[in-house]
Scaffold this motif. Structure first.
Motif, PDB file in Angstrom:
ATOM      1  N   ILE A 109      23.664  -9.546  38.386  1.00 49.90           N
ATOM      2  CA  ILE A 109      24.557  -8.215  38.018  1.00 49.90           C
ATOM      3  C   ILE A 109      26.037  -8.418  38.395  1.00 49.90           C
ATOM      4  N   GLN A 110      26.369  -9.445  39.286  1.00 50.48           N
ATOM      5  CA  GLN A 110      27.872  -9.830  39.284  1.00 50.48           C
ATOM      6  C   GLN A 110      28.189 -10.657  38.223  1.00 50.48           C
ATOM      7  N   GLN A 111      27.542 -11.574  37.602  1.00 52.09           N
ATOM      8  CA  GLN A 111      27.925 -12.258  36.780  1.00 52.09           C
ATOM      9  C   GLN A 111      28.024 -11.628  35.311  1.00 52.09           C
ATOM     10  N   TYR A 112      26.897 -10.908  34.861  1.00 46.02           N
ATOM     11  CA  TYR A 112      26.951 -10.063  33.542  1.00 46.02           C
ATOM     12  C   TYR A 112      27.496  -8.633  33.542  1.00 46.02           C
ATOM     13  N   GLY A 113      27.618  -8.255  35.007  1.00 43.90           N
ATOM     14  CA  GLY A 113      28.055  -6.704  34.931  1.00 43.90           C
ATOM     15  C   GLY A 113      26.899  -6.030  35.147  1.00 43.90           C
ATOM     16  N   TRP A 114      26.993  -4.675  35.740  1.00 44.18           N
ATOM     17  CA  TRP A 114      25.974  -3.587  35.879  1.00 44.18           C
ATOM     18  C   TRP A 114      25.881  -2.547  34.979  1.00 44.18           C
ATOM     19  N   HIS A 115      24.600  -2.122  34.578  1.00 39.72           N
ATOM     20  CA  HIS A 115      24.342  -0.990  33.802  1.00 39.72           C
ATOM     21  C   HIS A 115      23.359  -0.019  34.147  1.00 39.72           C
ATOM     22  N   ARG A 116      23.611   1.126  33.603  1.00 45.14           N
ATOM     23  CA  ARG A 116      22.475   2.299  33.715  1.00 45.14           C
ATOM     24  C   ARG A 116      22.231   2.526  32.549  1.00 45.14           C
ATOM     25  N   GLY A 117      21.128   3.204  32.495  1.00 47.86           N
ATOM     26  CA  GLY A 117      20.441   3.923  31.234  1.00 47.86           C
ATOM     27  C   GLY A 117      19.683   2.979  30.351  1.00 47.86           C
ATOM     28  N   GLY A 118      19.168   1.883  30.752  1.00 43.73           N
ATOM     29  CA  GLY A 118      18.647   1.045  29.864  1.00 43.73           C
ATOM     30  C   GLY A 118      18.518  -0.367  30.469  1.00 43.73           C
TER      31      GLY A 118
END
Length: 193
Positions: A109-118
């Protein structure tokens, strides 16, 4: 594992090979010293040596060439992570503990970034479940490990009085990356007690 509180820029590119290198570095740091008195190197040093010089030479003529620009690794389908040359050399079938799985989920999550909704965004950001899928696709742990890690996060939410499944909790509109990482940290703490 210490985690940075700094938010990485959204245009940061992370490819599977650098993620695998970070995972391998983390796992090497976690490796205990060998118990055999005749071996003077730590397990981490032996792993580093093994990774520096592959034991099996890859036949370049018969191996499928998979040259993908670094920026594309963020957006190709997750199933394609299993095809990365780095995964074939390092990650295939690597067993990890539930605690390591949770630590590495936070790393993804820290490397790719965080997402919500999928599971993931079009730019490659991952939700908690999507980060777990990245680890699974790269060959770190198995389905049982991922399920146990999910159960640990679910237990944290249950103690908080939250009835949503952890992946549904992640997708709520008011959720933030900091809250998602905090959930993972609390699950790690609960696993290490």
């Amino acid at each position: 594992m210490t985690t940075s509180t700094a938010i990485r820029p959204t245009d940061l590119t992370v490819d599977a090979a650098s993620l695998i290198a970070d995972i391998e570095r983390y796992l090497a740091e976690q490796a205990p010293r060998t118990a055999h008195p005749l071996v003077t190197k730590t397990t981490a040093e032996l792993v580093a040596e093994a990774l520096a010089t592959p034991a099996v030479a890859v036949d370049e003529q018969h191996a499928p060439a998979l040259e993908v620009p670094r920026r594309l690794w963020r957006i190709i389908p997750d199933w394609a992570l299993a095809l990365t040359p780095a995964r074939r050399l390092h990650g295939a079938g690597r067993q990890i503990t539930v605690t390591q799985h949770l630590e590495l989920t936070a790393l993804v999550i820290q490397q790719y970034g965080w997402h919500r909704g999928g599971l993931r965004s079009r730019s490659g950001r991952r939700c908690i479940l999507g980060a777990q899928e990245v680890l699974y696709r790269l060959g770190y742990g198995d389905e049982d490990t991922a399920v146990a890690a999910g159960r640990a996060m679910q237990n944290v939410l249950t103690r908080r009085g939250v009835n949503d499944a952890y992946h549904a909790w992640n997708d709520r509109p008011e959720r933030t990356q900091g809250e998602a990482l905090q959930l993972i940290r609390e699950a790690i703490a609960a696993c290490t007690r």
